[in-house]
Design a protein around this motif. Structure first.
Motif, PDB file in Angstrom:
ATOM      1  N   ASN A  41      -2.329 -13.763   7.450  1.00  0.00           N
ATOM      2  CA  ASN A  41      -2.860 -12.363   6.892  1.00  0.00           C
ATOM      3  C   ASN A  41      -1.972 -11.186   7.083  1.00  0.00           C
ATOM      4  OD1 ASN A  41      -5.858 -12.299   6.106  1.00  0.00           O
ATOM      5  ND2 ASN A  41      -5.625 -13.567   7.736  1.00  0.00           N
ATOM      6  N   ASN A  42      -1.035 -11.087   7.938  1.00  0.00           N
ATOM      7  CA  ASN A  42       0.054  -9.888   7.922  1.00  0.00           C
ATOM      8  C   ASN A  42       1.039 -10.159   6.711  1.00  0.00           C
ATOM      9  OD1 ASN A  42       0.703  -8.216  10.534  1.00  0.00           O
ATOM     10  ND2 ASN A  42      -0.685  -9.943  11.267  1.00  0.00           N
ATOM     11  N   TYR A  43       1.556 -11.490   6.556  1.00  0.00           N
ATOM     12  CA  TYR A  43       2.437 -11.806   5.419  1.00  0.00           C
ATOM     13  C   TYR A  43       1.786 -11.728   4.024  1.00  0.00           C
ATOM     14  CZ  TYR A  43       4.846 -13.758   9.677  1.00  0.00           C
ATOM     15  OH  TYR A  43       5.198 -13.887  10.845  1.00  0.00           O
ATOM     16  N   MET A  44       0.439 -12.069   4.061  1.00  0.00           N
ATOM     17  CA  MET A  44      -0.262 -12.092   2.767  1.00  0.00           C
ATOM     18  C   MET A  44      -0.498 -10.626   2.265  1.00  0.00           C
ATOM     19  SD  MET A  44      -3.622 -13.856   1.852  1.00  0.00           S
ATOM     20  CE  MET A  44      -4.777 -12.986   3.047  1.00  0.00           C
ATOM     21  N   TYR A  45      -0.785  -9.713   3.152  1.00  0.00           N
ATOM     22  CA  TYR A  45      -1.128  -8.265   2.871  1.00  0.00           C
ATOM     23  C   TYR A  45       0.310  -7.762   2.381  1.00  0.00           C
ATOM     24  CZ  TYR A  45      -5.995  -8.507   2.760  1.00  0.00           C
ATOM     25  OH  TYR A  45      -7.364  -8.712   2.285  1.00  0.00           O
ATOM     26  N   GLN A  46       1.507  -7.963   3.282  1.00  0.00           N
ATOM     27  CA  GLN A  46       2.611  -7.450   2.997  1.00  0.00           C
ATOM     28  C   GLN A  46       3.155  -7.980   1.602  1.00  0.00           C
ATOM     29  OE1 GLN A  46       5.506  -8.107   6.078  1.00  0.00           O
ATOM     30  NE2 GLN A  46       3.823  -7.462   7.599  1.00  0.00           N
ATOM     31  N   SER A  47       2.871  -9.116   1.175  1.00  0.00           N
ATOM     32  CA  SER A  47       3.209  -9.582  -0.211  1.00  0.00           C
ATOM     33  C   SER A  47       2.676  -8.899  -1.318  1.00  0.00           C
ATOM     34  CB  SER A  47       3.436 -11.175  -0.122  1.00  0.00           C
ATOM     35  OG  SER A  47       1.786 -11.512  -0.180  1.00  0.00           O
ATOM     36  N   PHE A  48       1.363  -8.654  -0.902  1.00  0.00           N
ATOM     37  CA  PHE A  48       0.416  -8.127  -1.776  1.00  0.00           C
ATOM     38  C   PHE A  48       0.743  -6.478  -2.176  1.00  0.00           C
ATOM     39  CE2 PHE A  48      -3.682 -10.573  -0.726  1.00  0.00           C
ATOM     40  CZ  PHE A  48      -3.171 -11.885  -1.220  1.00  0.00           C
ATOM     41  N   ASN A  49       1.347  -5.950  -1.212  1.00  0.00           N
ATOM     42  CA  ASN A  49       1.574  -4.327  -1.058  1.00  0.00           C
ATOM     43  C   ASN A  49       2.916  -4.228  -1.411  1.00  0.00           C
ATOM     44  OD1 ASN A  49      -1.241  -4.166  -0.421  1.00  0.00           O
ATOM     45  ND2 ASN A  49      -0.916  -4.022   1.769  1.00  0.00           N
ATOM     46  N   PHE A  50       3.724  -5.001  -1.527  1.00  0.00           N
ATOM     47  CA  PHE A  50       5.465  -5.037  -1.339  1.00  0.00           C
ATOM     48  C   PHE A  50       5.759  -4.004  -2.806  1.00  0.00           C
ATOM     49  CE2 PHE A  50       9.628  -6.146  -1.695  1.00  0.00           C
ATOM     50  CZ  PHE A  50       9.974  -6.447  -0.546  1.00  0.00           C
ATOM     51  N   ARG A  51       6.551  -2.867  -2.272  1.00  0.00           N
ATOM     52  CA  ARG A  51       6.965  -2.045  -3.380  1.00  0.00           C
ATOM     53  C   ARG A  51       8.410  -2.446  -3.771  1.00  0.00           C
ATOM     54  NH1 ARG A  51       3.641   2.324  -3.567  1.00  0.00           N
ATOM     55  NH2 ARG A  51       2.148   2.328  -1.706  1.00  0.00           N
ATOM     56  N   LYS A  52       8.703  -2.339  -4.879  1.00  0.00           N
ATOM     57  CA  LYS A  52      10.116  -2.449  -5.720  1.00  0.00           C
ATOM     58  C   LYS A  52      10.532  -3.699  -5.274  1.00  0.00           C
ATOM     59  CE  LYS A  52      12.717   0.709  -6.387  1.00  0.00           C
ATOM     60  NZ  LYS A  52      13.995   1.845  -6.520  1.00  0.00           N
ATOM     61  N   ARG A  53       9.444  -4.670  -5.747  1.00  0.00           N
ATOM     62  CA  ARG A  53       9.680  -6.086  -5.348  1.00  0.00           C
ATOM     63  C   ARG A  53      10.797  -6.637  -6.613  1.00  0.00           C
ATOM     64  NH1 ARG A  53       4.089  -7.290  -7.014  1.00  0.00           N
ATOM     65  NH2 ARG A  53       3.974  -7.977  -9.209  1.00  0.00           N
ATOM     66  N   GLY A  54      10.936  -5.914  -7.545  1.00  0.00           N
ATOM     67  CA  GLY A  54      12.073  -6.288  -8.336  1.00  0.00           C
ATOM     68  C   GLY A  54      13.522  -6.233  -8.033  1.00  0.00           C
ATOM     69  N   LYS A  55      13.721  -5.025  -7.346  1.00  0.00           N
ATOM     70  CA  LYS A  55      15.101  -4.656  -6.786  1.00  0.00           C
ATOM     71  C   LYS A  55      15.086  -5.321  -5.398  1.00  0.00           C
ATOM     72  CE  LYS A  55      16.329  -0.565  -9.142  1.00  0.00           C
ATOM     73  NZ  LYS A  55      16.572   0.880  -9.202  1.00  0.00           N
ATOM     74  N   LEU A  56      14.297  -5.328  -4.750  1.00  0.00           N
ATOM     75  CA  LEU A  56      14.106  -6.122  -3.362  1.00  0.00           C
ATOM     76  C   LEU A  56      13.634  -7.627  -3.264  1.00  0.00           C
ATOM     77  CD1 LEU A  56      12.872  -3.142  -1.409  1.00  0.00           C
ATOM     78  CD2 LEU A  56      15.165  -4.076  -1.485  1.00  0.00           C
ATOM     79  N   LYS A  57      13.806  -8.369  -4.504  1.00  0.00           N
ATOM     80  CA  LYS A  57      13.150  -9.697  -4.799  1.00  0.00           C
ATOM     81  C   LYS A  57      13.489 -10.662  -3.532  1.00  0.00           C
ATOM     82  CE  LYS A  57      12.471 -12.972  -8.286  1.00  0.00           C
ATOM     83  NZ  LYS A  57      12.848 -14.250  -7.405  1.00  0.00           N
ATOM     84  N   PRO A  58      14.505 -10.670  -3.060  1.00  0.00           N
ATOM     85  CA  PRO A  58      14.683 -11.751  -1.947  1.00  0.00           C
ATOM     86  C   PRO A  58      13.948 -11.586  -0.752  1.00  0.00           C
ATOM     87  CG  PRO A  58      16.936 -10.750  -2.895  1.00  0.00           C
ATOM     88  CD  PRO A  58      15.873 -10.116  -3.413  1.00  0.00           C
ATOM     89  N   PHE A  59      13.665 -10.389  -0.514  1.00  0.00           N
ATOM     90  CA  PHE A  59      12.963  -9.989   0.815  1.00  0.00           C
ATOM     91  C   PHE A  59      11.265 -10.294   0.279  1.00  0.00           C
ATOM     92  CE2 PHE A  59      16.573  -7.432   0.810  1.00  0.00           C
ATOM     93  CZ  PHE A  59      17.014  -8.004   2.186  1.00  0.00           C
ATOM     94  N   PHE A  60      10.919  -9.906  -1.056  1.00  0.00           N
ATOM     95  CA  PHE A  60       9.501 -10.296  -1.472  1.00  0.00           C
ATOM     96  C   PHE A  60       9.319 -11.600  -1.390  1.00  0.00           C
ATOM     97  CE2 PHE A  60       7.122 -11.478  -5.088  1.00  0.00           C
ATOM     98  CZ  PHE A  60       5.754 -11.193  -4.694  1.00  0.00           C
ATOM     99  N   ASP A  61      10.449 -12.483  -1.912  1.00  0.00           N
ATOM    100  CA  ASP A  61      10.245 -13.870  -2.132  1.00  0.00           C
ATOM    101  C   ASP A  61      10.137 -14.509  -0.734  1.00  0.00           C
ATOM    102  OD1 ASP A  61      10.672 -13.640  -4.815  1.00  0.00           O
ATOM    103  OD2 ASP A  61      12.370 -14.865  -4.919  1.00  0.00           O
ATOM    104  N   LEU A  62      10.878 -13.995   0.328  1.00  0.00           N
ATOM    105  CA  LEU A  62      10.637 -14.343   1.594  1.00  0.00           C
ATOM    106  C   LEU A  62       9.432 -14.275   2.165  1.00  0.00           C
ATOM    107  CD1 LEU A  62      12.264 -15.629   4.037  1.00  0.00           C
ATOM    108  CD2 LEU A  62      12.620 -13.301   4.826  1.00  0.00           C
ATOM    109  N   VAL A  63       8.761 -13.241   2.404  1.00  0.00           N
ATOM    110  CA  VAL A  63       7.455 -13.044   2.863  1.00  0.00           C
ATOM    111  C   VAL A  63       6.553 -13.717   2.207  1.00  0.00           C
ATOM    112  CG1 VAL A  63       5.552 -11.382   3.346  1.00  0.00           C
ATOM    113  CG2 VAL A  63       7.962 -10.712   3.424  1.00  0.00           C
TER     114      VAL A  63
END
Length: 298
Positions: A41-63
């Motif tokens: 649930n920590n990673y799930m909500y962090q992925s739902f709420n991730f900001r600027k996932r276009g520019k920070l995509k590798p970190f979004f993809d990881l979570v």
């Protein structure tokens, strides 16, 4: 969206003796503050709420990719608990107290509320709750929290491993120690990319290699500790920009497109003294006939 497979992460051994008290301890690895329900649930909500996932995509993809794996970890711990409890009680006349053995077990909710199966509570029966979820909106803070969460989860797994020699529990814990180690290292590498600080020098936490635990060794021999999965056929491939280089124990880090092959799902048998599933052989044939009729099969 998560694509689901009717497979378990690994094959679990068939238990020979019920071990309900040890299953109560394993519940901490499911519904405790540092259990698999929390990592999911920590990673799930962090992925739902991730900001600027276009520019920070590798970190979004990881979570996001680790979120999908954690669903399978929740499933794996749950089935471990299910297998450990089965056989504690015996069928019998309702007036003969066929479940009397349950009164001597640490967690009677396993027998009263869940029909001898897992549930999202901890080792003392306290329900898992959303207060365990951390999603700050700050990328570095979330990554630091995730690193800490994985180290806490690793510590609890090591302690539960030392509490029981049950082969089902130890097989599951051995695998999750290896896979949890992957997540710890992945978050450490992500933090290093953001800050330039080599968090890997802190590892492992606690200061004990996985190989100290008998059931981890075969998984590390198979290279499971060096693989990070996308859990998608097409997405989350930029994890390879973080999960790159050499593993601290040697060997190249590998990004795998897709999910592990997995193993057959255990079949949970009926427990008549629990009225579970409450479908008799006669009921089954009637249901079967209705299904055939609905499908137009004569």
């Amino acid at each position: 969206m998560i694509k689901r497979f009717n497979r378990l992460a690994i094959e679990l051994p068939t238990p020979t003796n019920p071990d309900a008290n040890a299953a109560a301890a394993v519940q901490e690895l499911l519904g405790g503050r540092f259990g698999e329900m929390s990592t999911l649930n920590n990673y799930m909500y962090q992925s739902f709420n991730f900001r600027k996932r276009g520019k920070l995509k590798p970190f979004f993809d990881l979570v996001s990719s680790i979120t999908a794996e954690e669903f399978g970890h929740v499933e794996l711990v749950s089935h471990t608990i299910n297998l450990m409890i089965y056989g504690t009680t015996q069928p019998g006349d309702v007036n003969s107290a066929p479940m009397a053995a349950a009164t001597d077990k640490r967690n009677t909710q396993h027998f009263i509320a869940t029909a001898q199966t897992s549930f999202p509570f901890d080792s003392m029966g306290k329900a898992w709750n959303g207060d365990y979820v951390f999603s700050s909106g700050n990328l570095l803070l979330d990554l630091l929290h995730n690193f800490f969460l994985e180290c806490g989860a690793r510590t609890h797994k090591m302690r539960v491993y030392e509490m029981t020699s049950n082969p089902v529990a130890r097989e599951m814990i051995g695998y999750l120690l290896v896979r949890g180690g992957v997540h710890v290292l992945a978050y450490a590498k992500a933090i290093e990319m953001v800050t330039g600080v080599d968090i890997k020098k802190m590892l492992p936490v606690p200061d004990l290699e996985n190989a100290a635990f008998e059931t981890t060794r075969k998984f590390e021999a198979e290279g499971v500790h060096r693989k990070l999965y996308t859990f998608s056929d097409t997405d989350y491939r930029d994890i390879a920009l973080i999960w790159a280089g050499e593993h601290p124990l040697g060997g190249p880090l590998e990004t795998i497109i897709g999910a592990p092959e997995g193993a057959p799902m255990p079949e949970l048998r009926s427990i008549s003294e629990e009225f579970a599933p409450g479908i008799s052989q006669e009921d089954f044939y009637q249901i079967y006939e209705r299904l055939k009729k609905n499908a137009g099969i004569t």
